[in-house]
Enzyme design. Structure first.
Site, PDB file in Angstrom:
ATOM      1  N   HIS A  10       0.836  -1.209   0.000  1.00 46.85           N
ATOM      2  CA  HIS A  10       0.000   0.000   0.000  1.00 46.85           C
ATOM      3  C   HIS A  10       0.875   1.266   0.000  1.00 46.85           C
ATOM      4  O   HIS A  10       0.588   2.228  -0.716  1.00 46.85           O
ATOM      5  CB  HIS A  10      -0.854   0.082   1.273  1.00 46.85           C
ATOM      6  CG  HIS A  10      -1.886  -1.005   1.442  1.00 46.85           C
ATOM      7  ND1 HIS A  10      -2.011  -1.715   2.604  1.00 46.85           N
ATOM      8  CD2 HIS A  10      -2.850  -1.458   0.608  1.00 46.85           C
ATOM      9  CE1 HIS A  10      -3.031  -2.566   2.492  1.00 46.85           C
ATOM     10  NE2 HIS A  10      -3.547  -2.441   1.290  1.00 46.85           N
ATOM     11  N   LYS A  66     -16.889  -6.617   6.575  1.00 45.79           N
ATOM     12  CA  LYS A  66     -16.209  -7.827   7.012  1.00 45.79           C
ATOM     13  C   LYS A  66     -15.646  -7.587   8.408  1.00 45.79           C
ATOM     14  O   LYS A  66     -15.672  -6.459   8.903  1.00 45.79           O
ATOM     15  CB  LYS A  66     -15.097  -8.180   6.040  1.00 45.79           C
ATOM     16  CG  LYS A  66     -14.164  -7.043   5.715  1.00 45.79           C
ATOM     17  CD  LYS A  66     -13.199  -7.428   4.604  1.00 45.79           C
ATOM     18  CE  LYS A  66     -12.296  -6.260   4.257  1.00 45.79           C
ATOM     19  NZ  LYS A  66     -11.391  -6.537   3.167  1.00 45.79           N
ATOM     20  N   ARG A  72      -2.061  -6.271  -8.187  1.00 49.82           N
ATOM     21  CA  ARG A  72      -1.017  -7.270  -7.930  1.00 49.82           C
ATOM     22  C   ARG A  72      -1.024  -8.351  -9.008  1.00 49.82           C
ATOM     23  O   ARG A  72      -0.248  -8.353  -9.919  1.00 49.82           O
ATOM     24  CB  ARG A  72      -1.230  -7.930  -6.558  1.00 49.82           C
ATOM     25  CG  ARG A  72      -0.781  -7.096  -5.409  1.00 49.82           C
ATOM     26  CD  ARG A  72      -1.384  -7.570  -4.120  1.00 49.82           C
ATOM     27  NE  ARG A  72      -2.839  -7.415  -4.165  1.00 49.82           N
ATOM     28  CZ  ARG A  72      -3.636  -7.516  -3.117  1.00 49.82           C
ATOM     29  NH1 ARG A  72      -3.147  -7.811  -1.948  1.00 49.82           N
ATOM     30  NH2 ARG A  72      -4.930  -7.342  -3.236  1.00 49.82           N
ATOM     31  N   SER A  86      -3.026  -7.636   3.216  1.00 51.88           N
ATOM     32  CA  SER A  86      -3.242  -7.442   4.654  1.00 51.88           C
ATOM     33  C   SER A  86      -3.524  -8.781   5.335  1.00 51.88           C
ATOM     34  O   SER A  86      -3.077  -9.014   6.460  1.00 51.88           O
ATOM     35  CB  SER A  86      -4.413  -6.486   4.895  1.00 51.88           C
ATOM     36  OG  SER A  86      -4.101  -5.204   4.405  1.00 51.88           O
TER      37      SER A  86
END
Ligand code: ADP
Length: 174
Positions: free
Chosen positions: A17, A41, A90, A128
């Site tokens: 990030h 979430k 990514r 993460s």
């Protein structure tokens, strides 16, 4: 003046990030790192903890602002007068997801352009959830996150104890 929003959960922020933020801030006049704070979430870190970590990391970057937000990201962009939304890419699976999101967002708010930057290969595997899972099992995350994040996760998992219910630990343990 070009104002961009870099939205995300940042649970926690990691070097992937940070790389995207530092590269994108060179392209715009102001970068607003927008930390999503109404979870769909289960987050490990509270909105204040996530925002605080990002603020600490970018405290010496005058062009970077850090704020919490909830609701539709494009609405938030409109509200603060941002013309650009930054995303990081990514792997191929990211591309499909980001492609659909960009088209949906464009349908909602055609004036906000999505700018997707390709990850630095050094951080291409980082997410993460990977960071959380390694940290929850006591692994070394010092090459993946800044010191402040490492400390925060260490304390968090110490407080939660061995049987923390939040993180499904299967990938790095089995
Ligand atoms: P979200 O909940 O929107 O997926 P994240 O905090 O996981 O939020 O990610 C925010 C943005 O950062 C997304 O655009 C994501 O693709 C990007 N990102 C996450 N990890 C990396 C990485 N290792 N390299 C480049 N971009 C990344």
């Amino acid at each position: 003046m070009i104002r961009a929003v870099f939205p995300g959960s940042f649970d926690p922020i990691h070097n992937g990030h940070i790389d995207i933020a530092k590269r994108s801030v060179k392209l715009v006049d102001e970068l607003v790192i927008a930390v999503y704070d109404k979870p769909l979430k289960n987050f490990l870190l509270s909105p204040d903890e996530r925002i605080g970590l990002v603020q600490g990391i970018f405290k010496d970057h005058p062009k970077v602002k850090v704020v919490g937000y909830s609701g539709l990201t494009v609405k938030f962009c409109e509200k603060i007068g941002a013309q650009v939304m930054i995303r990081g890419l990514r792997v191929f699976s990211d591309f499909e997801y980001e492609f659909r999101m960009a088209l949906a967002n464009h349908r909602l708010t055609p004036d906000v352009e999505v700018l997707a930057l390709i990850t630095n290969e050094e951080h291409s595997f980082l997410s993460s959830s990977t960071v959380r899972e390694i940290a929850s099992l006591g692994g070394d995350i010092s090459t993946m996150v800044p010191r402040s994040v490492e400390e925060m996760l260490k304390n968090k998992f110490y407080d939660l104890g061995e049987n923390n219910p939040i993180i499904p630990t299967h990938t790095f343990r089995d």
